[in-house]
Motif scaffolding. Structure first.
Motif, mmCIF file in Angstrom:
data_model
loop_
_atom_site.group_PDB
_atom_site.id
_atom_site.type_symbol
_atom_site.label_atom_id
_atom_site.label_comp_id
_atom_site.label_asym_id
_atom_site.label_seq_id
_atom_site.Cartn_x
_atom_site.Cartn_y
_atom_site.Cartn_z
ATOM 1 N N UNK A 112 0.830 -1.201 0.000
ATOM 2 C CA UNK A 112 0.000 0.000 0.000
ATOM 3 C C UNK A 112 0.871 1.261 0.000
ATOM 4 N N UNK A 113 1.958 1.215 0.779
ATOM 5 C CA UNK A 113 2.876 2.370 0.822
ATOM 6 C C UNK A 113 3.376 2.707 -0.565
ATOM 7 N N UNK A 114 3.709 1.641 -1.315
ATOM 8 C CA UNK A 114 4.282 1.845 -2.645
ATOM 9 C C UNK A 114 3.263 2.480 -3.577
ATOM 10 N N UNK A 115 2.027 2.019 -3.441
ATOM 11 C CA UNK A 115 0.962 2.543 -4.290
ATOM 12 C C UNK A 115 0.806 4.049 -4.040
ATOM 13 N N UNK A 116 0.802 4.415 -2.769
ATOM 14 C CA UNK A 116 0.622 5.823 -2.417
ATOM 15 C C UNK A 116 1.819 6.654 -2.896
ATOM 16 N N UNK A 117 3.027 6.122 -2.677
ATOM 17 C CA UNK A 117 4.229 6.883 -3.040
ATOM 18 C C UNK A 117 4.313 7.098 -4.554
ATOM 19 N N UNK A 118 3.692 6.199 -5.323
ATOM 20 C CA UNK A 118 3.773 6.313 -6.779
ATOM 21 C C UNK A 118 2.662 7.161 -7.376
ATOM 22 N N UNK A 119 1.768 7.665 -6.556
ATOM 23 C CA UNK A 119 0.716 8.526 -7.104
ATOM 24 C C UNK A 119 1.386 9.743 -7.750
ATOM 25 N N UNK A 120 0.905 10.054 -8.972
ATOM 26 C CA UNK A 120 1.604 11.082 -9.765
ATOM 27 C C UNK A 120 1.744 12.402 -9.004
ATOM 28 N N UNK A 121 0.743 12.730 -8.202
ATOM 29 C CA UNK A 121 0.772 13.999 -7.463
ATOM 30 C C UNK A 121 1.919 14.084 -6.471
ATOM 31 N N UNK A 122 2.459 12.932 -6.088
ATOM 32 C CA UNK A 122 3.632 12.933 -5.203
ATOM 33 C C UNK A 122 4.901 12.583 -5.975
ATOM 34 N N UNK A 123 4.798 11.540 -6.818
ATOM 35 C CA UNK A 123 6.007 11.010 -7.453
ATOM 36 C C UNK A 123 6.574 11.954 -8.517
ATOM 37 N N UNK A 124 5.715 12.720 -9.175
ATOM 38 C CA UNK A 124 6.195 13.533 -10.301
ATOM 39 C C UNK A 124 6.443 14.991 -9.935
ATOM 40 N N UNK A 365 8.230 10.194 3.087
ATOM 41 C CA UNK A 365 7.120 10.802 3.846
ATOM 42 C C UNK A 365 5.799 10.121 3.496
ATOM 43 N N UNK A 366 5.562 9.953 2.193
ATOM 44 C CA UNK A 366 4.278 9.363 1.793
ATOM 45 C C UNK A 366 4.181 7.927 2.321
ATOM 46 N N UNK A 367 5.283 7.178 2.224
ATOM 47 C CA UNK A 367 5.249 5.797 2.710
ATOM 48 C C UNK A 367 5.014 5.747 4.223
ATOM 49 N N UNK A 368 5.732 6.595 4.961
ATOM 50 C CA UNK A 368 5.594 6.570 6.428
ATOM 51 C C UNK A 368 4.185 6.972 6.848
ATOM 52 N N UNK A 370 1.446 6.665 5.063
ATOM 53 C CA UNK A 370 0.546 5.565 4.699
ATOM 54 C C UNK A 370 0.635 4.452 5.748
ATOM 55 N N UNK A 371 1.844 4.181 6.203
ATOM 56 C CA UNK A 371 2.051 3.134 7.218
ATOM 57 C C UNK A 371 1.350 3.513 8.528
ATOM 58 N N UNK A 372 1.550 4.752 8.951
ATOM 59 C CA UNK A 372 0.969 5.199 10.223
ATOM 60 C C UNK A 372 -0.553 5.180 10.151
ATOM 61 N N UNK A 373 -1.112 5.749 9.063
ATOM 62 C CA UNK A 373 -2.570 5.850 8.976
ATOM 63 C C UNK A 373 -3.205 4.472 8.796
ATOM 64 N N UNK A 374 -2.547 3.583 8.049
ATOM 65 C CA UNK A 374 -3.167 2.278 7.828
ATOM 66 C C UNK A 374 -3.092 1.402 9.089
ATOM 67 N N UNK A 375 -2.115 1.635 9.959
ATOM 68 C CA UNK A 375 -2.044 0.870 11.207
ATOM 69 C C UNK A 375 -2.947 1.455 12.282
ATOM 70 N N UNK A 376 -3.027 2.771 12.308
ATOM 71 C CA UNK A 376 -3.820 3.406 13.366
ATOM 72 C C UNK A 376 -3.149 3.261 14.719
ATOM 73 N N UNK A 377 -3.772 3.876 15.737
ATOM 74 C CA UNK A 377 -3.167 3.887 17.079
ATOM 75 C C UNK A 377 -2.993 2.464 17.609
ATOM 76 N N UNK A 378 -4.044 1.635 17.462
ATOM 77 C CA UNK A 378 -3.954 0.280 18.002
ATOM 78 C C UNK A 378 -2.956 -0.561 17.214
ATOM 79 N N UNK A 379 -2.924 -0.351 15.905
ATOM 80 C CA UNK A 379 -2.015 -1.133 15.057
ATOM 81 C C UNK A 379 -0.553 -0.820 15.332
#
Ligand SMILES: *Cc1c(COP(=O)(O)O)cnc(C)c1O
Length: 522
Positions: A112-124, A365-368, A370-379
């Motif tokens: 998922x991190x990779x998908x987010x990091x490759x979004x054109x709005x960030x990657x380009x 930044x985008x990967x981190x 994505x990692x934080x939000x997808x895990x959430x506080x409990x994760x």
């Protein structure tokens, strides 16, 4: 690949390399020999067809024209692609198997991190784009900053440092700026014996004299020795918590109080934050500055010198000196990104300077985030708990066959520390590590920390399953038994890797950094 002996599987059942005839090519089935690019390339061969240079253009080059040939290898496009693809297949990576490097935190990077990091709005994005066109990216930096402050209980964060070591420098420069601002020149930075080499290197680079603080027999900072050394010449203490012996510094509050009472600052090396994320906030332990290796705690691929990112969180006392761009809470607790243009508006006028030309490592930044939000506080809390559980499982499964110097110091945190005391036949940690390659594993961190003889620092991370750990433990127990019995053959391992044991001393002392045509002794 790493089938367990527990299931009755034996290496001989699938491999008979000992008796296999040599191949004509030197290849072994799909494991291909790979010469150097310079050995397979030919002059005049090229992967791209460029139009001939016309005489007038050649004339305009004048003195800039190359006098002789440069020895670059010539290869066609498919030859080049195959060369690098074959090399990549000889590489070991976290996507192939367990990568137990202690301190490095080699965890799985969710796709998922990779998908987010490759979004054109960030990657380009281009770093020189007008800010109006990159509002989304700046919002990502701000949101990530917000979560880093939440998780650490700190006041401000410099997002720009490009790695942990760069973050250490940033933090120590903030401390220096704070001391200079109160006209208090101090000369010494105290660093525990077990610290990562970047700690003393950072302090020395920033102009401080480094002095060691000893560890107690339990593997933690010797509080009495630290207190005895504190004085008006000490600028800061750099502490790693959890420390590099894999232990939580239980006296952290007492350490911080003593350091503050002596007018100094507490720098925390946060490389091991993954063991306590969601459980403990360094700000509550009296830390003034701490780098967070986004590429360790918050996944993101790394290794081989690949990209890193080391934001530094700062206490209220140090925040005024944070480099620009800087992210801090205002009086209402709202997080703002402060730039040069807005420094006056936000009252951030004492910044010591900049750490980087732009805003930092956007891909990290985008990967981190994505990692934080997808895990959430409990994760995130579970990440820390599982990492600690896995490391304790490894420690307790090996302590009866390998020297475990701090096994009696209580549960370890996210990494298990073992040593080579008791090996027979002059064997050492290096021989066990090389033999581990034959078992299909990347070796653990070796000979670090320095406080343990032949240290083996194993960090499984939360990524590994129990079945995966069981396989690794079977391999380690087998190798430990051979090492204790003084099995001579371990001295020449690895036997099955693409390359046999290399002379690492020669490679370090006499590195061959450029190709010399005709040289055959490489
Ligand atoms: C990895 C590490 C560092 C350095 O971080 P980089 O991101 O590699 O620069 C510092 N201290 C410890 C304990 C580490 O594990």
């Amino acid at each position: 690949m790493n089938s367990p002996n527990a299931s009755g599987w034996k290496p001989e059942m699938t491999r008979a390399e000992g008796s296999a005839p040599a191949t004509v090519t030197g290849n072994r089935a799909l494991m291909l020999e790979e010469p150097l690019l310079f050995e397979i390339g030919q002059a005049g061969v090229t992967g791209v067809d460029l139009p001939p240079v016309d005489a007038a253009a050649a004339c305009r080059l004048g003195a800039m024209k190359r006098a002789g040939i440069i020895d670059l290898p010539g290869l066609s496009e498919p030859e080049t692609v195959r060369h690098y693809t074959r090399l990549s297949r000889q590489n070991y990576g976290i996507d192939m198997g367990l990568f137990p490097l202690g301190s490095c935190t080699m965890k799985h990077n969710p796709r998922l991190n990779e998908k987010v990091a490759r979004m054109a709005g960030f990657a380009d994005l281009h770093p020189l784009q007008p800010q109006d066109t990159v509002r989304g990216a700046l919002e990502v930096i701000n949101q990530l900053a917000f979560w880093l402050l939440e998780l650490t209980g700190m006041h401000g964060v410099a997002m720009t440092p490009k790695a942990g070591a760069h973050g250490e420098l940033c933090g120590i420069l903030c401390i220096r700026a704070a001391l200079e601002a109160r006209g208090d020149a101090r000369e010494v930075v105290l660093v525990p014996e077990s610290a990562h080499g970047t700690n003393p290197a950072t302090a020395a680079f920033a102009g401080y004299r480094v002095e060691n603080i000893p560890a107690n027999s339990a593997g933690r900072v010797d509080l009495a020795a630290l207190k005895a050394r504190l004085g008006p010449d000490v600028a800061a203490v750099m502490i790693t918590n959890p420390n590099t012996c894999g232990l939580f510094e239980r006296d952290m509050m007492a350490i911080s109080d003593a350091v503050h009472a002596a007018g100094a600052f507490v720098y925390c090396d946060g490389a091991n934050f993954n063991a306590i994320v969601g459980k403990v906030r360094p700000g509550d332990l009296g830390v003034d500055a701490m780098h967070i290796n986004l590429h360790k705690t918050f996944s993101t691929p790394h290794g081989g010198g690949g990209p890193g990112s080391g934001p530094v969180v700062l206490s209220e006392a140090l925040s005024p000196f944070g480099p620009l761009p800087f992210t801090a809470r205002d009086r209402d607790g709202v997080v703002h990104l402060v730039e040069e243009e807005s420094a006056d508006e936000f009252g951030h006028t004492q910044a010591f300077g900049r750490m980087a030309a732009f805003h930092g490592q956007m891909g990290m930044f985008t990967r981190a985030l994505a990692y934080i939000l997808s895990h959430g506080a409990d994760g995130l809390k579970q990440v820390a708990e599982d990492a600690v559980l896995n490391a304790n499982y490894v420690l307790r499964s090996l302590e009866d066959v390998l020297d475990a110097p701090f096994a009696a110091s209580g549960p370890c945190m996210h990494e298990a520390l073992l040593g080579d005391a008791g090996f027979g036949g002059g064997l050492s940690t290096l021989d066990l590590a090389k033999s581990l390659i034959d078992e299909g594993y990347h070796p653990m961190t070796m000979y670090f920390p320095l406080v343990v003889h032949g240290a083996m620092l194993i960090e499984p991370t939360e990524t590994e399953s129990k079945a995966g750990l069981d396989q690794f433990i079977v391999a380690m127990r087998g190798l430990a038994a051979r090492a204790k019995a003084g099995d001579e053959s371990m001295k020449h391992a690895p036997y099955h890797a693409p390359r046999r044991r290399l002379d690492e001393t020669l490679a370090a002392r006499k590195p061959v950094l450029c190709w010399e045509p005709g040289r055959s002794d490489l």
